[in-house]
Design a protein around this motif. Structure first.
Motif, mmCIF file in Angstrom:
data_model
loop_
_atom_site.group_PDB
_atom_site.id
_atom_site.type_symbol
_atom_site.label_atom_id
_atom_site.label_comp_id
_atom_site.label_asym_id
_atom_site.label_seq_id
_atom_site.Cartn_x
_atom_site.Cartn_y
_atom_site.Cartn_z
ATOM 1 N N ALA A 1 0.829 -1.204 0.000
ATOM 2 C CA ALA A 1 0.000 0.000 0.000
ATOM 3 C C ALA A 1 0.866 1.257 0.000
ATOM 4 O O ALA A 1 0.389 2.332 -0.374
ATOM 5 N N ILE A 2 2.125 1.133 0.391
ATOM 6 C CA ILE A 2 3.060 2.263 0.320
ATOM 7 C C ILE A 2 3.175 2.720 -1.132
ATOM 8 O O ILE A 2 3.130 3.924 -1.417
ATOM 9 N N ASP A 3 3.311 1.776 -2.047
ATOM 10 C CA ASP A 3 3.404 2.118 -3.469
ATOM 11 C C ASP A 3 2.107 2.751 -3.978
ATOM 12 O O ASP A 3 2.141 3.685 -4.780
ATOM 13 N N TYR A 4 0.984 2.252 -3.505
ATOM 14 C CA TYR A 4 -0.312 2.835 -3.880
ATOM 15 C C TYR A 4 -0.371 4.297 -3.436
ATOM 16 O O TYR A 4 -0.740 5.177 -4.210
ATOM 17 N N ASP B 1 -9.274 21.862 -7.624
ATOM 18 C CA ASP B 1 -8.675 22.933 -6.827
ATOM 19 C C ASP B 1 -7.227 22.570 -6.491
ATOM 20 O O ASP B 1 -6.993 21.564 -5.816
ATOM 21 N N PRO B 2 -6.232 23.345 -6.926
ATOM 22 C CA PRO B 2 -4.832 23.020 -6.651
ATOM 23 C C PRO B 2 -4.525 22.880 -5.159
ATOM 24 O O PRO B 2 -3.771 21.985 -4.767
ATOM 25 N N ALA B 3 -5.121 23.730 -4.329
ATOM 26 C CA ALA B 3 -4.870 23.627 -2.885
ATOM 27 C C ALA B 3 -5.436 22.318 -2.330
ATOM 28 O O ALA B 3 -4.785 21.656 -1.503
ATOM 29 N N GLU B 4 -6.614 21.927 -2.792
ATOM 30 C CA GLU B 4 -7.194 20.654 -2.350
ATOM 31 C C GLU B 4 -6.337 19.490 -2.840
ATOM 32 O O GLU B 4 -6.119 18.526 -2.102
ATOM 33 N N ASN B 5 -5.845 19.558 -4.070
ATOM 34 C CA ASN B 5 -4.973 18.501 -4.586
ATOM 35 C C ASN B 5 -3.696 18.398 -3.754
ATOM 36 O O ASN B 5 -3.228 17.294 -3.465
ATOM 37 N N ALA B 6 -3.129 19.530 -3.338
ATOM 38 C CA ALA B 6 -1.934 19.521 -2.488
ATOM 39 C C ALA B 6 -2.250 18.879 -1.141
ATOM 40 O O ALA B 6 -1.453 18.087 -0.618
ATOM 41 N N ARG B 7 -3.426 19.202 -0.577
ATOM 42 C CA ARG B 7 -3.814 18.591 0.699
ATOM 43 C C ARG B 7 -4.006 17.084 0.546
ATOM 44 O O ARG B 7 -3.649 16.309 1.444
ATOM 45 N N LYS B 8 -4.545 16.641 -0.588
ATOM 46 C CA LYS B 8 -4.698 15.200 -0.829
ATOM 47 C C LYS B 8 -3.324 14.529 -0.927
ATOM 48 O O LYS B 8 -3.128 13.430 -0.399
ATOM 49 N N ALA B 9 -2.376 15.174 -1.588
ATOM 50 C CA ALA B 9 -1.022 14.629 -1.683
ATOM 51 C C ALA B 9 -0.408 14.496 -0.295
ATOM 52 O O ALA B 9 0.220 13.477 0.016
ATOM 53 N N ILE B 10 -0.583 15.501 0.541
ATOM 54 C CA ILE B 10 -0.070 15.452 1.912
ATOM 55 C C ILE B 10 -0.738 14.323 2.684
ATOM 56 O O ILE B 10 -0.086 13.593 3.440
ATOM 57 N N TRP B 11 -2.056 14.146 2.489
ATOM 58 C CA TRP B 11 -2.764 13.069 3.179
ATOM 59 C C TRP B 11 -2.152 11.713 2.817
ATOM 60 O O TRP B 11 -1.894 10.886 3.690
ATOM 61 N N TYR B 12 -1.923 11.492 1.525
ATOM 62 C CA TYR B 12 -1.337 10.217 1.091
ATOM 63 C C TYR B 12 0.105 10.069 1.564
ATOM 64 O O TYR B 12 0.541 8.960 1.900
#
Length: 73
Positions: free
Chosen positions: A31-34, A52-63
């Motif tokens: 799941a690390i690779d996922y 939304d770029p800010a939301e996409n950045a927050r999603k990247a941080i979440w992952y």
């Protein structure tokens, strides 16, 4: 009702188990690779071209945080 599209997107929280928990259960450390793939997705060209770029950045941080959580187990 305010939807949290980063921490609890409603389309990933249907049924008895959240999608990411199922993925971690099935893939284990794979799941690390996922999660890494999703970090790349949300920080790549998609960041500014879809949603939304800010939301996409927050999603990247979440992952990225989820990757760390799995690594530290």
């Amino acid at each position: 009702m305010n939807e949290d599209m980063v921490n609890k997107p409603p389309h990933y929280n249907q049924g008895e188990i959240e999608t990411i928990d199922y993925i971690v259960d099935v893939l284990d450390v794979g799941a690390i690779d996922y999660c890494h793939g999703n970090v790349l997705k949300y920080t790549g060209s998609r960041m500014f071209s879809k949603g939304d770029p800010a939301e996409n950045a927050r999603k990247a941080i979440w992952y990225l945080n989820k990757m760390l959580e799995i690594m530290e187990k």
